[in-house]
Motif scaffolding. Structure first.
Motif, PDB file in Angstrom:
ATOM      1  N   GLU A  25      56.858 -70.309  73.705  1.00 51.09           N
ATOM      2  CA  GLU A  25      57.910 -69.319  73.455  1.00 51.09           C
ATOM      3  C   GLU A  25      57.347 -68.028  72.881  1.00 51.09           C
ATOM      4  N   LYS A  26      56.919 -68.049  71.624  1.00 53.06           N
ATOM      5  CA  LYS A  26      56.443 -66.842  70.945  1.00 53.06           C
ATOM      6  C   LYS A  26      54.930 -66.705  71.081  1.00 53.06           C
ATOM      7  N   ASP A  27      54.227 -67.673  70.585  1.00 52.59           N
ATOM      8  CA  ASP A  27      52.771 -67.749  70.713  1.00 52.59           C
ATOM      9  C   ASP A  27      52.379 -69.207  70.563  1.00 52.59           C
ATOM     10  N   LEU A  28      51.141 -69.528  70.878  1.00 51.86           N
ATOM     11  CA  LEU A  28      50.717 -70.928  70.814  1.00 51.86           C
ATOM     12  C   LEU A  28      50.851 -71.515  69.423  1.00 51.86           C
ATOM     13  N   GLY A  29      50.775 -70.686  68.397  1.00 47.30           N
ATOM     14  CA  GLY A  29      50.849 -71.168  67.026  1.00 47.30           C
ATOM     15  C   GLY A  29      52.185 -71.765  66.641  1.00 47.30           C
ATOM     16  N   SER A  53      49.022 -77.207  62.692  1.00 49.76           N
ATOM     17  CA  SER A  53      48.595 -77.043  61.299  1.00 49.76           C
ATOM     18  C   SER A  53      47.793 -78.250  60.816  1.00 49.76           C
ATOM     19  N   ARG A  54      48.253 -79.460  61.143  1.00 48.26           N
ATOM     20  CA  ARG A  54      47.543 -80.675  60.734  1.00 48.26           C
ATOM     21  C   ARG A  54      46.156 -80.750  61.365  1.00 48.26           C
ATOM     22  N   GLU A  55      46.063 -80.453  62.650  1.00 46.37           N
ATOM     23  CA  GLU A  55      44.771 -80.517  63.340  1.00 46.37           C
ATOM     24  C   GLU A  55      43.798 -79.491  62.768  1.00 46.37           C
ATOM     25  N   ALA A  56      44.267 -78.277  62.517  1.00 52.62           N
ATOM     26  CA  ALA A  56      43.400 -77.250  61.919  1.00 52.62           C
ATOM     27  C   ALA A  56      42.908 -77.711  60.547  1.00 52.62           C
ATOM     28  N   GLU A  64      44.664 -69.697  61.954  1.00 54.55           N
ATOM     29  CA  GLU A  64      44.693 -68.615  62.943  1.00 54.55           C
ATOM     30  C   GLU A  64      43.493 -68.696  63.891  1.00 54.55           C
ATOM     31  N   LYS A  65      42.334 -69.052  63.342  1.00 53.29           N
ATOM     32  CA  LYS A  65      41.133 -69.227  64.173  1.00 53.29           C
ATOM     33  C   LYS A  65      41.341 -70.393  65.136  1.00 53.29           C
ATOM     34  N   TYR A  66      41.947 -71.473  64.646  1.00 50.21           N
ATOM     35  CA  TYR A  66      42.210 -72.629  65.498  1.00 50.21           C
ATOM     36  C   TYR A  66      43.156 -72.259  66.639  1.00 50.21           C
ATOM     37  N   VAL A  67      44.209 -71.506  66.342  1.00 52.91           N
ATOM     38  CA  VAL A  67      45.150 -71.078  67.383  1.00 52.91           C
ATOM     39  C   VAL A  67      44.436 -70.193  68.402  1.00 52.91           C
ATOM     40  N   GLU A  68      43.541 -69.334  67.955  1.00 56.30           N
ATOM     41  CA  GLU A  68      42.783 -68.483  68.878  1.00 56.30           C
ATOM     42  C   GLU A  68      41.894 -69.327  69.787  1.00 56.30           C
TER      43      GLU A  68
END
Length: 89
Positions: A25-29, A53-56, A64-68
């Motif tokens: 929808e908005k972004d992968l995060g 969030s849990r995986e990061a 944010e780095k994980y989402v990137e």
């Protein structure tokens, strides 16, 4: 809703071709949906914002780095070709 579709050749079976669709929808995060198909079968799943969030946190990476990294691996397509490997199990 945005969607991408990429052809992948998993390292677990390099001769096979799979198609990976990612929708968000908005972004992968904020979470996303996955559809993986080998043109005979299809598998679907969802990843929630909480899952991300849990995986990061589990791998001790800034969220944010994980989402990137997710963006690069799942939706960047040709710009990340050869940088990420997929294993189908």
């Amino acid at each position: 809703m945005e969607k991408t579709l990429n052809r992948i050749h998993p390292v677990s079976d390099p001769e096979a071709t799979y198609f990976l669709q990612v929708s968000w929808e908005k972004d992968l995060g904020t979470g996303f949906g996955l559809l993986l198909s080998d043109c005979q079968c299809a598998w679907t799943g969802t990843v929630s914002e909480g899952d991300i969030s849990r995986e990061a946190a589990d791998i001790e990476m800034d969220r944010e780095k994980y989402v990137e990294e997710l963006r690069k691996a799942l939706i960047a397509g040709e710009e990340s070709a050869g940088r990420y490997n997929f294993v189908i199990s």
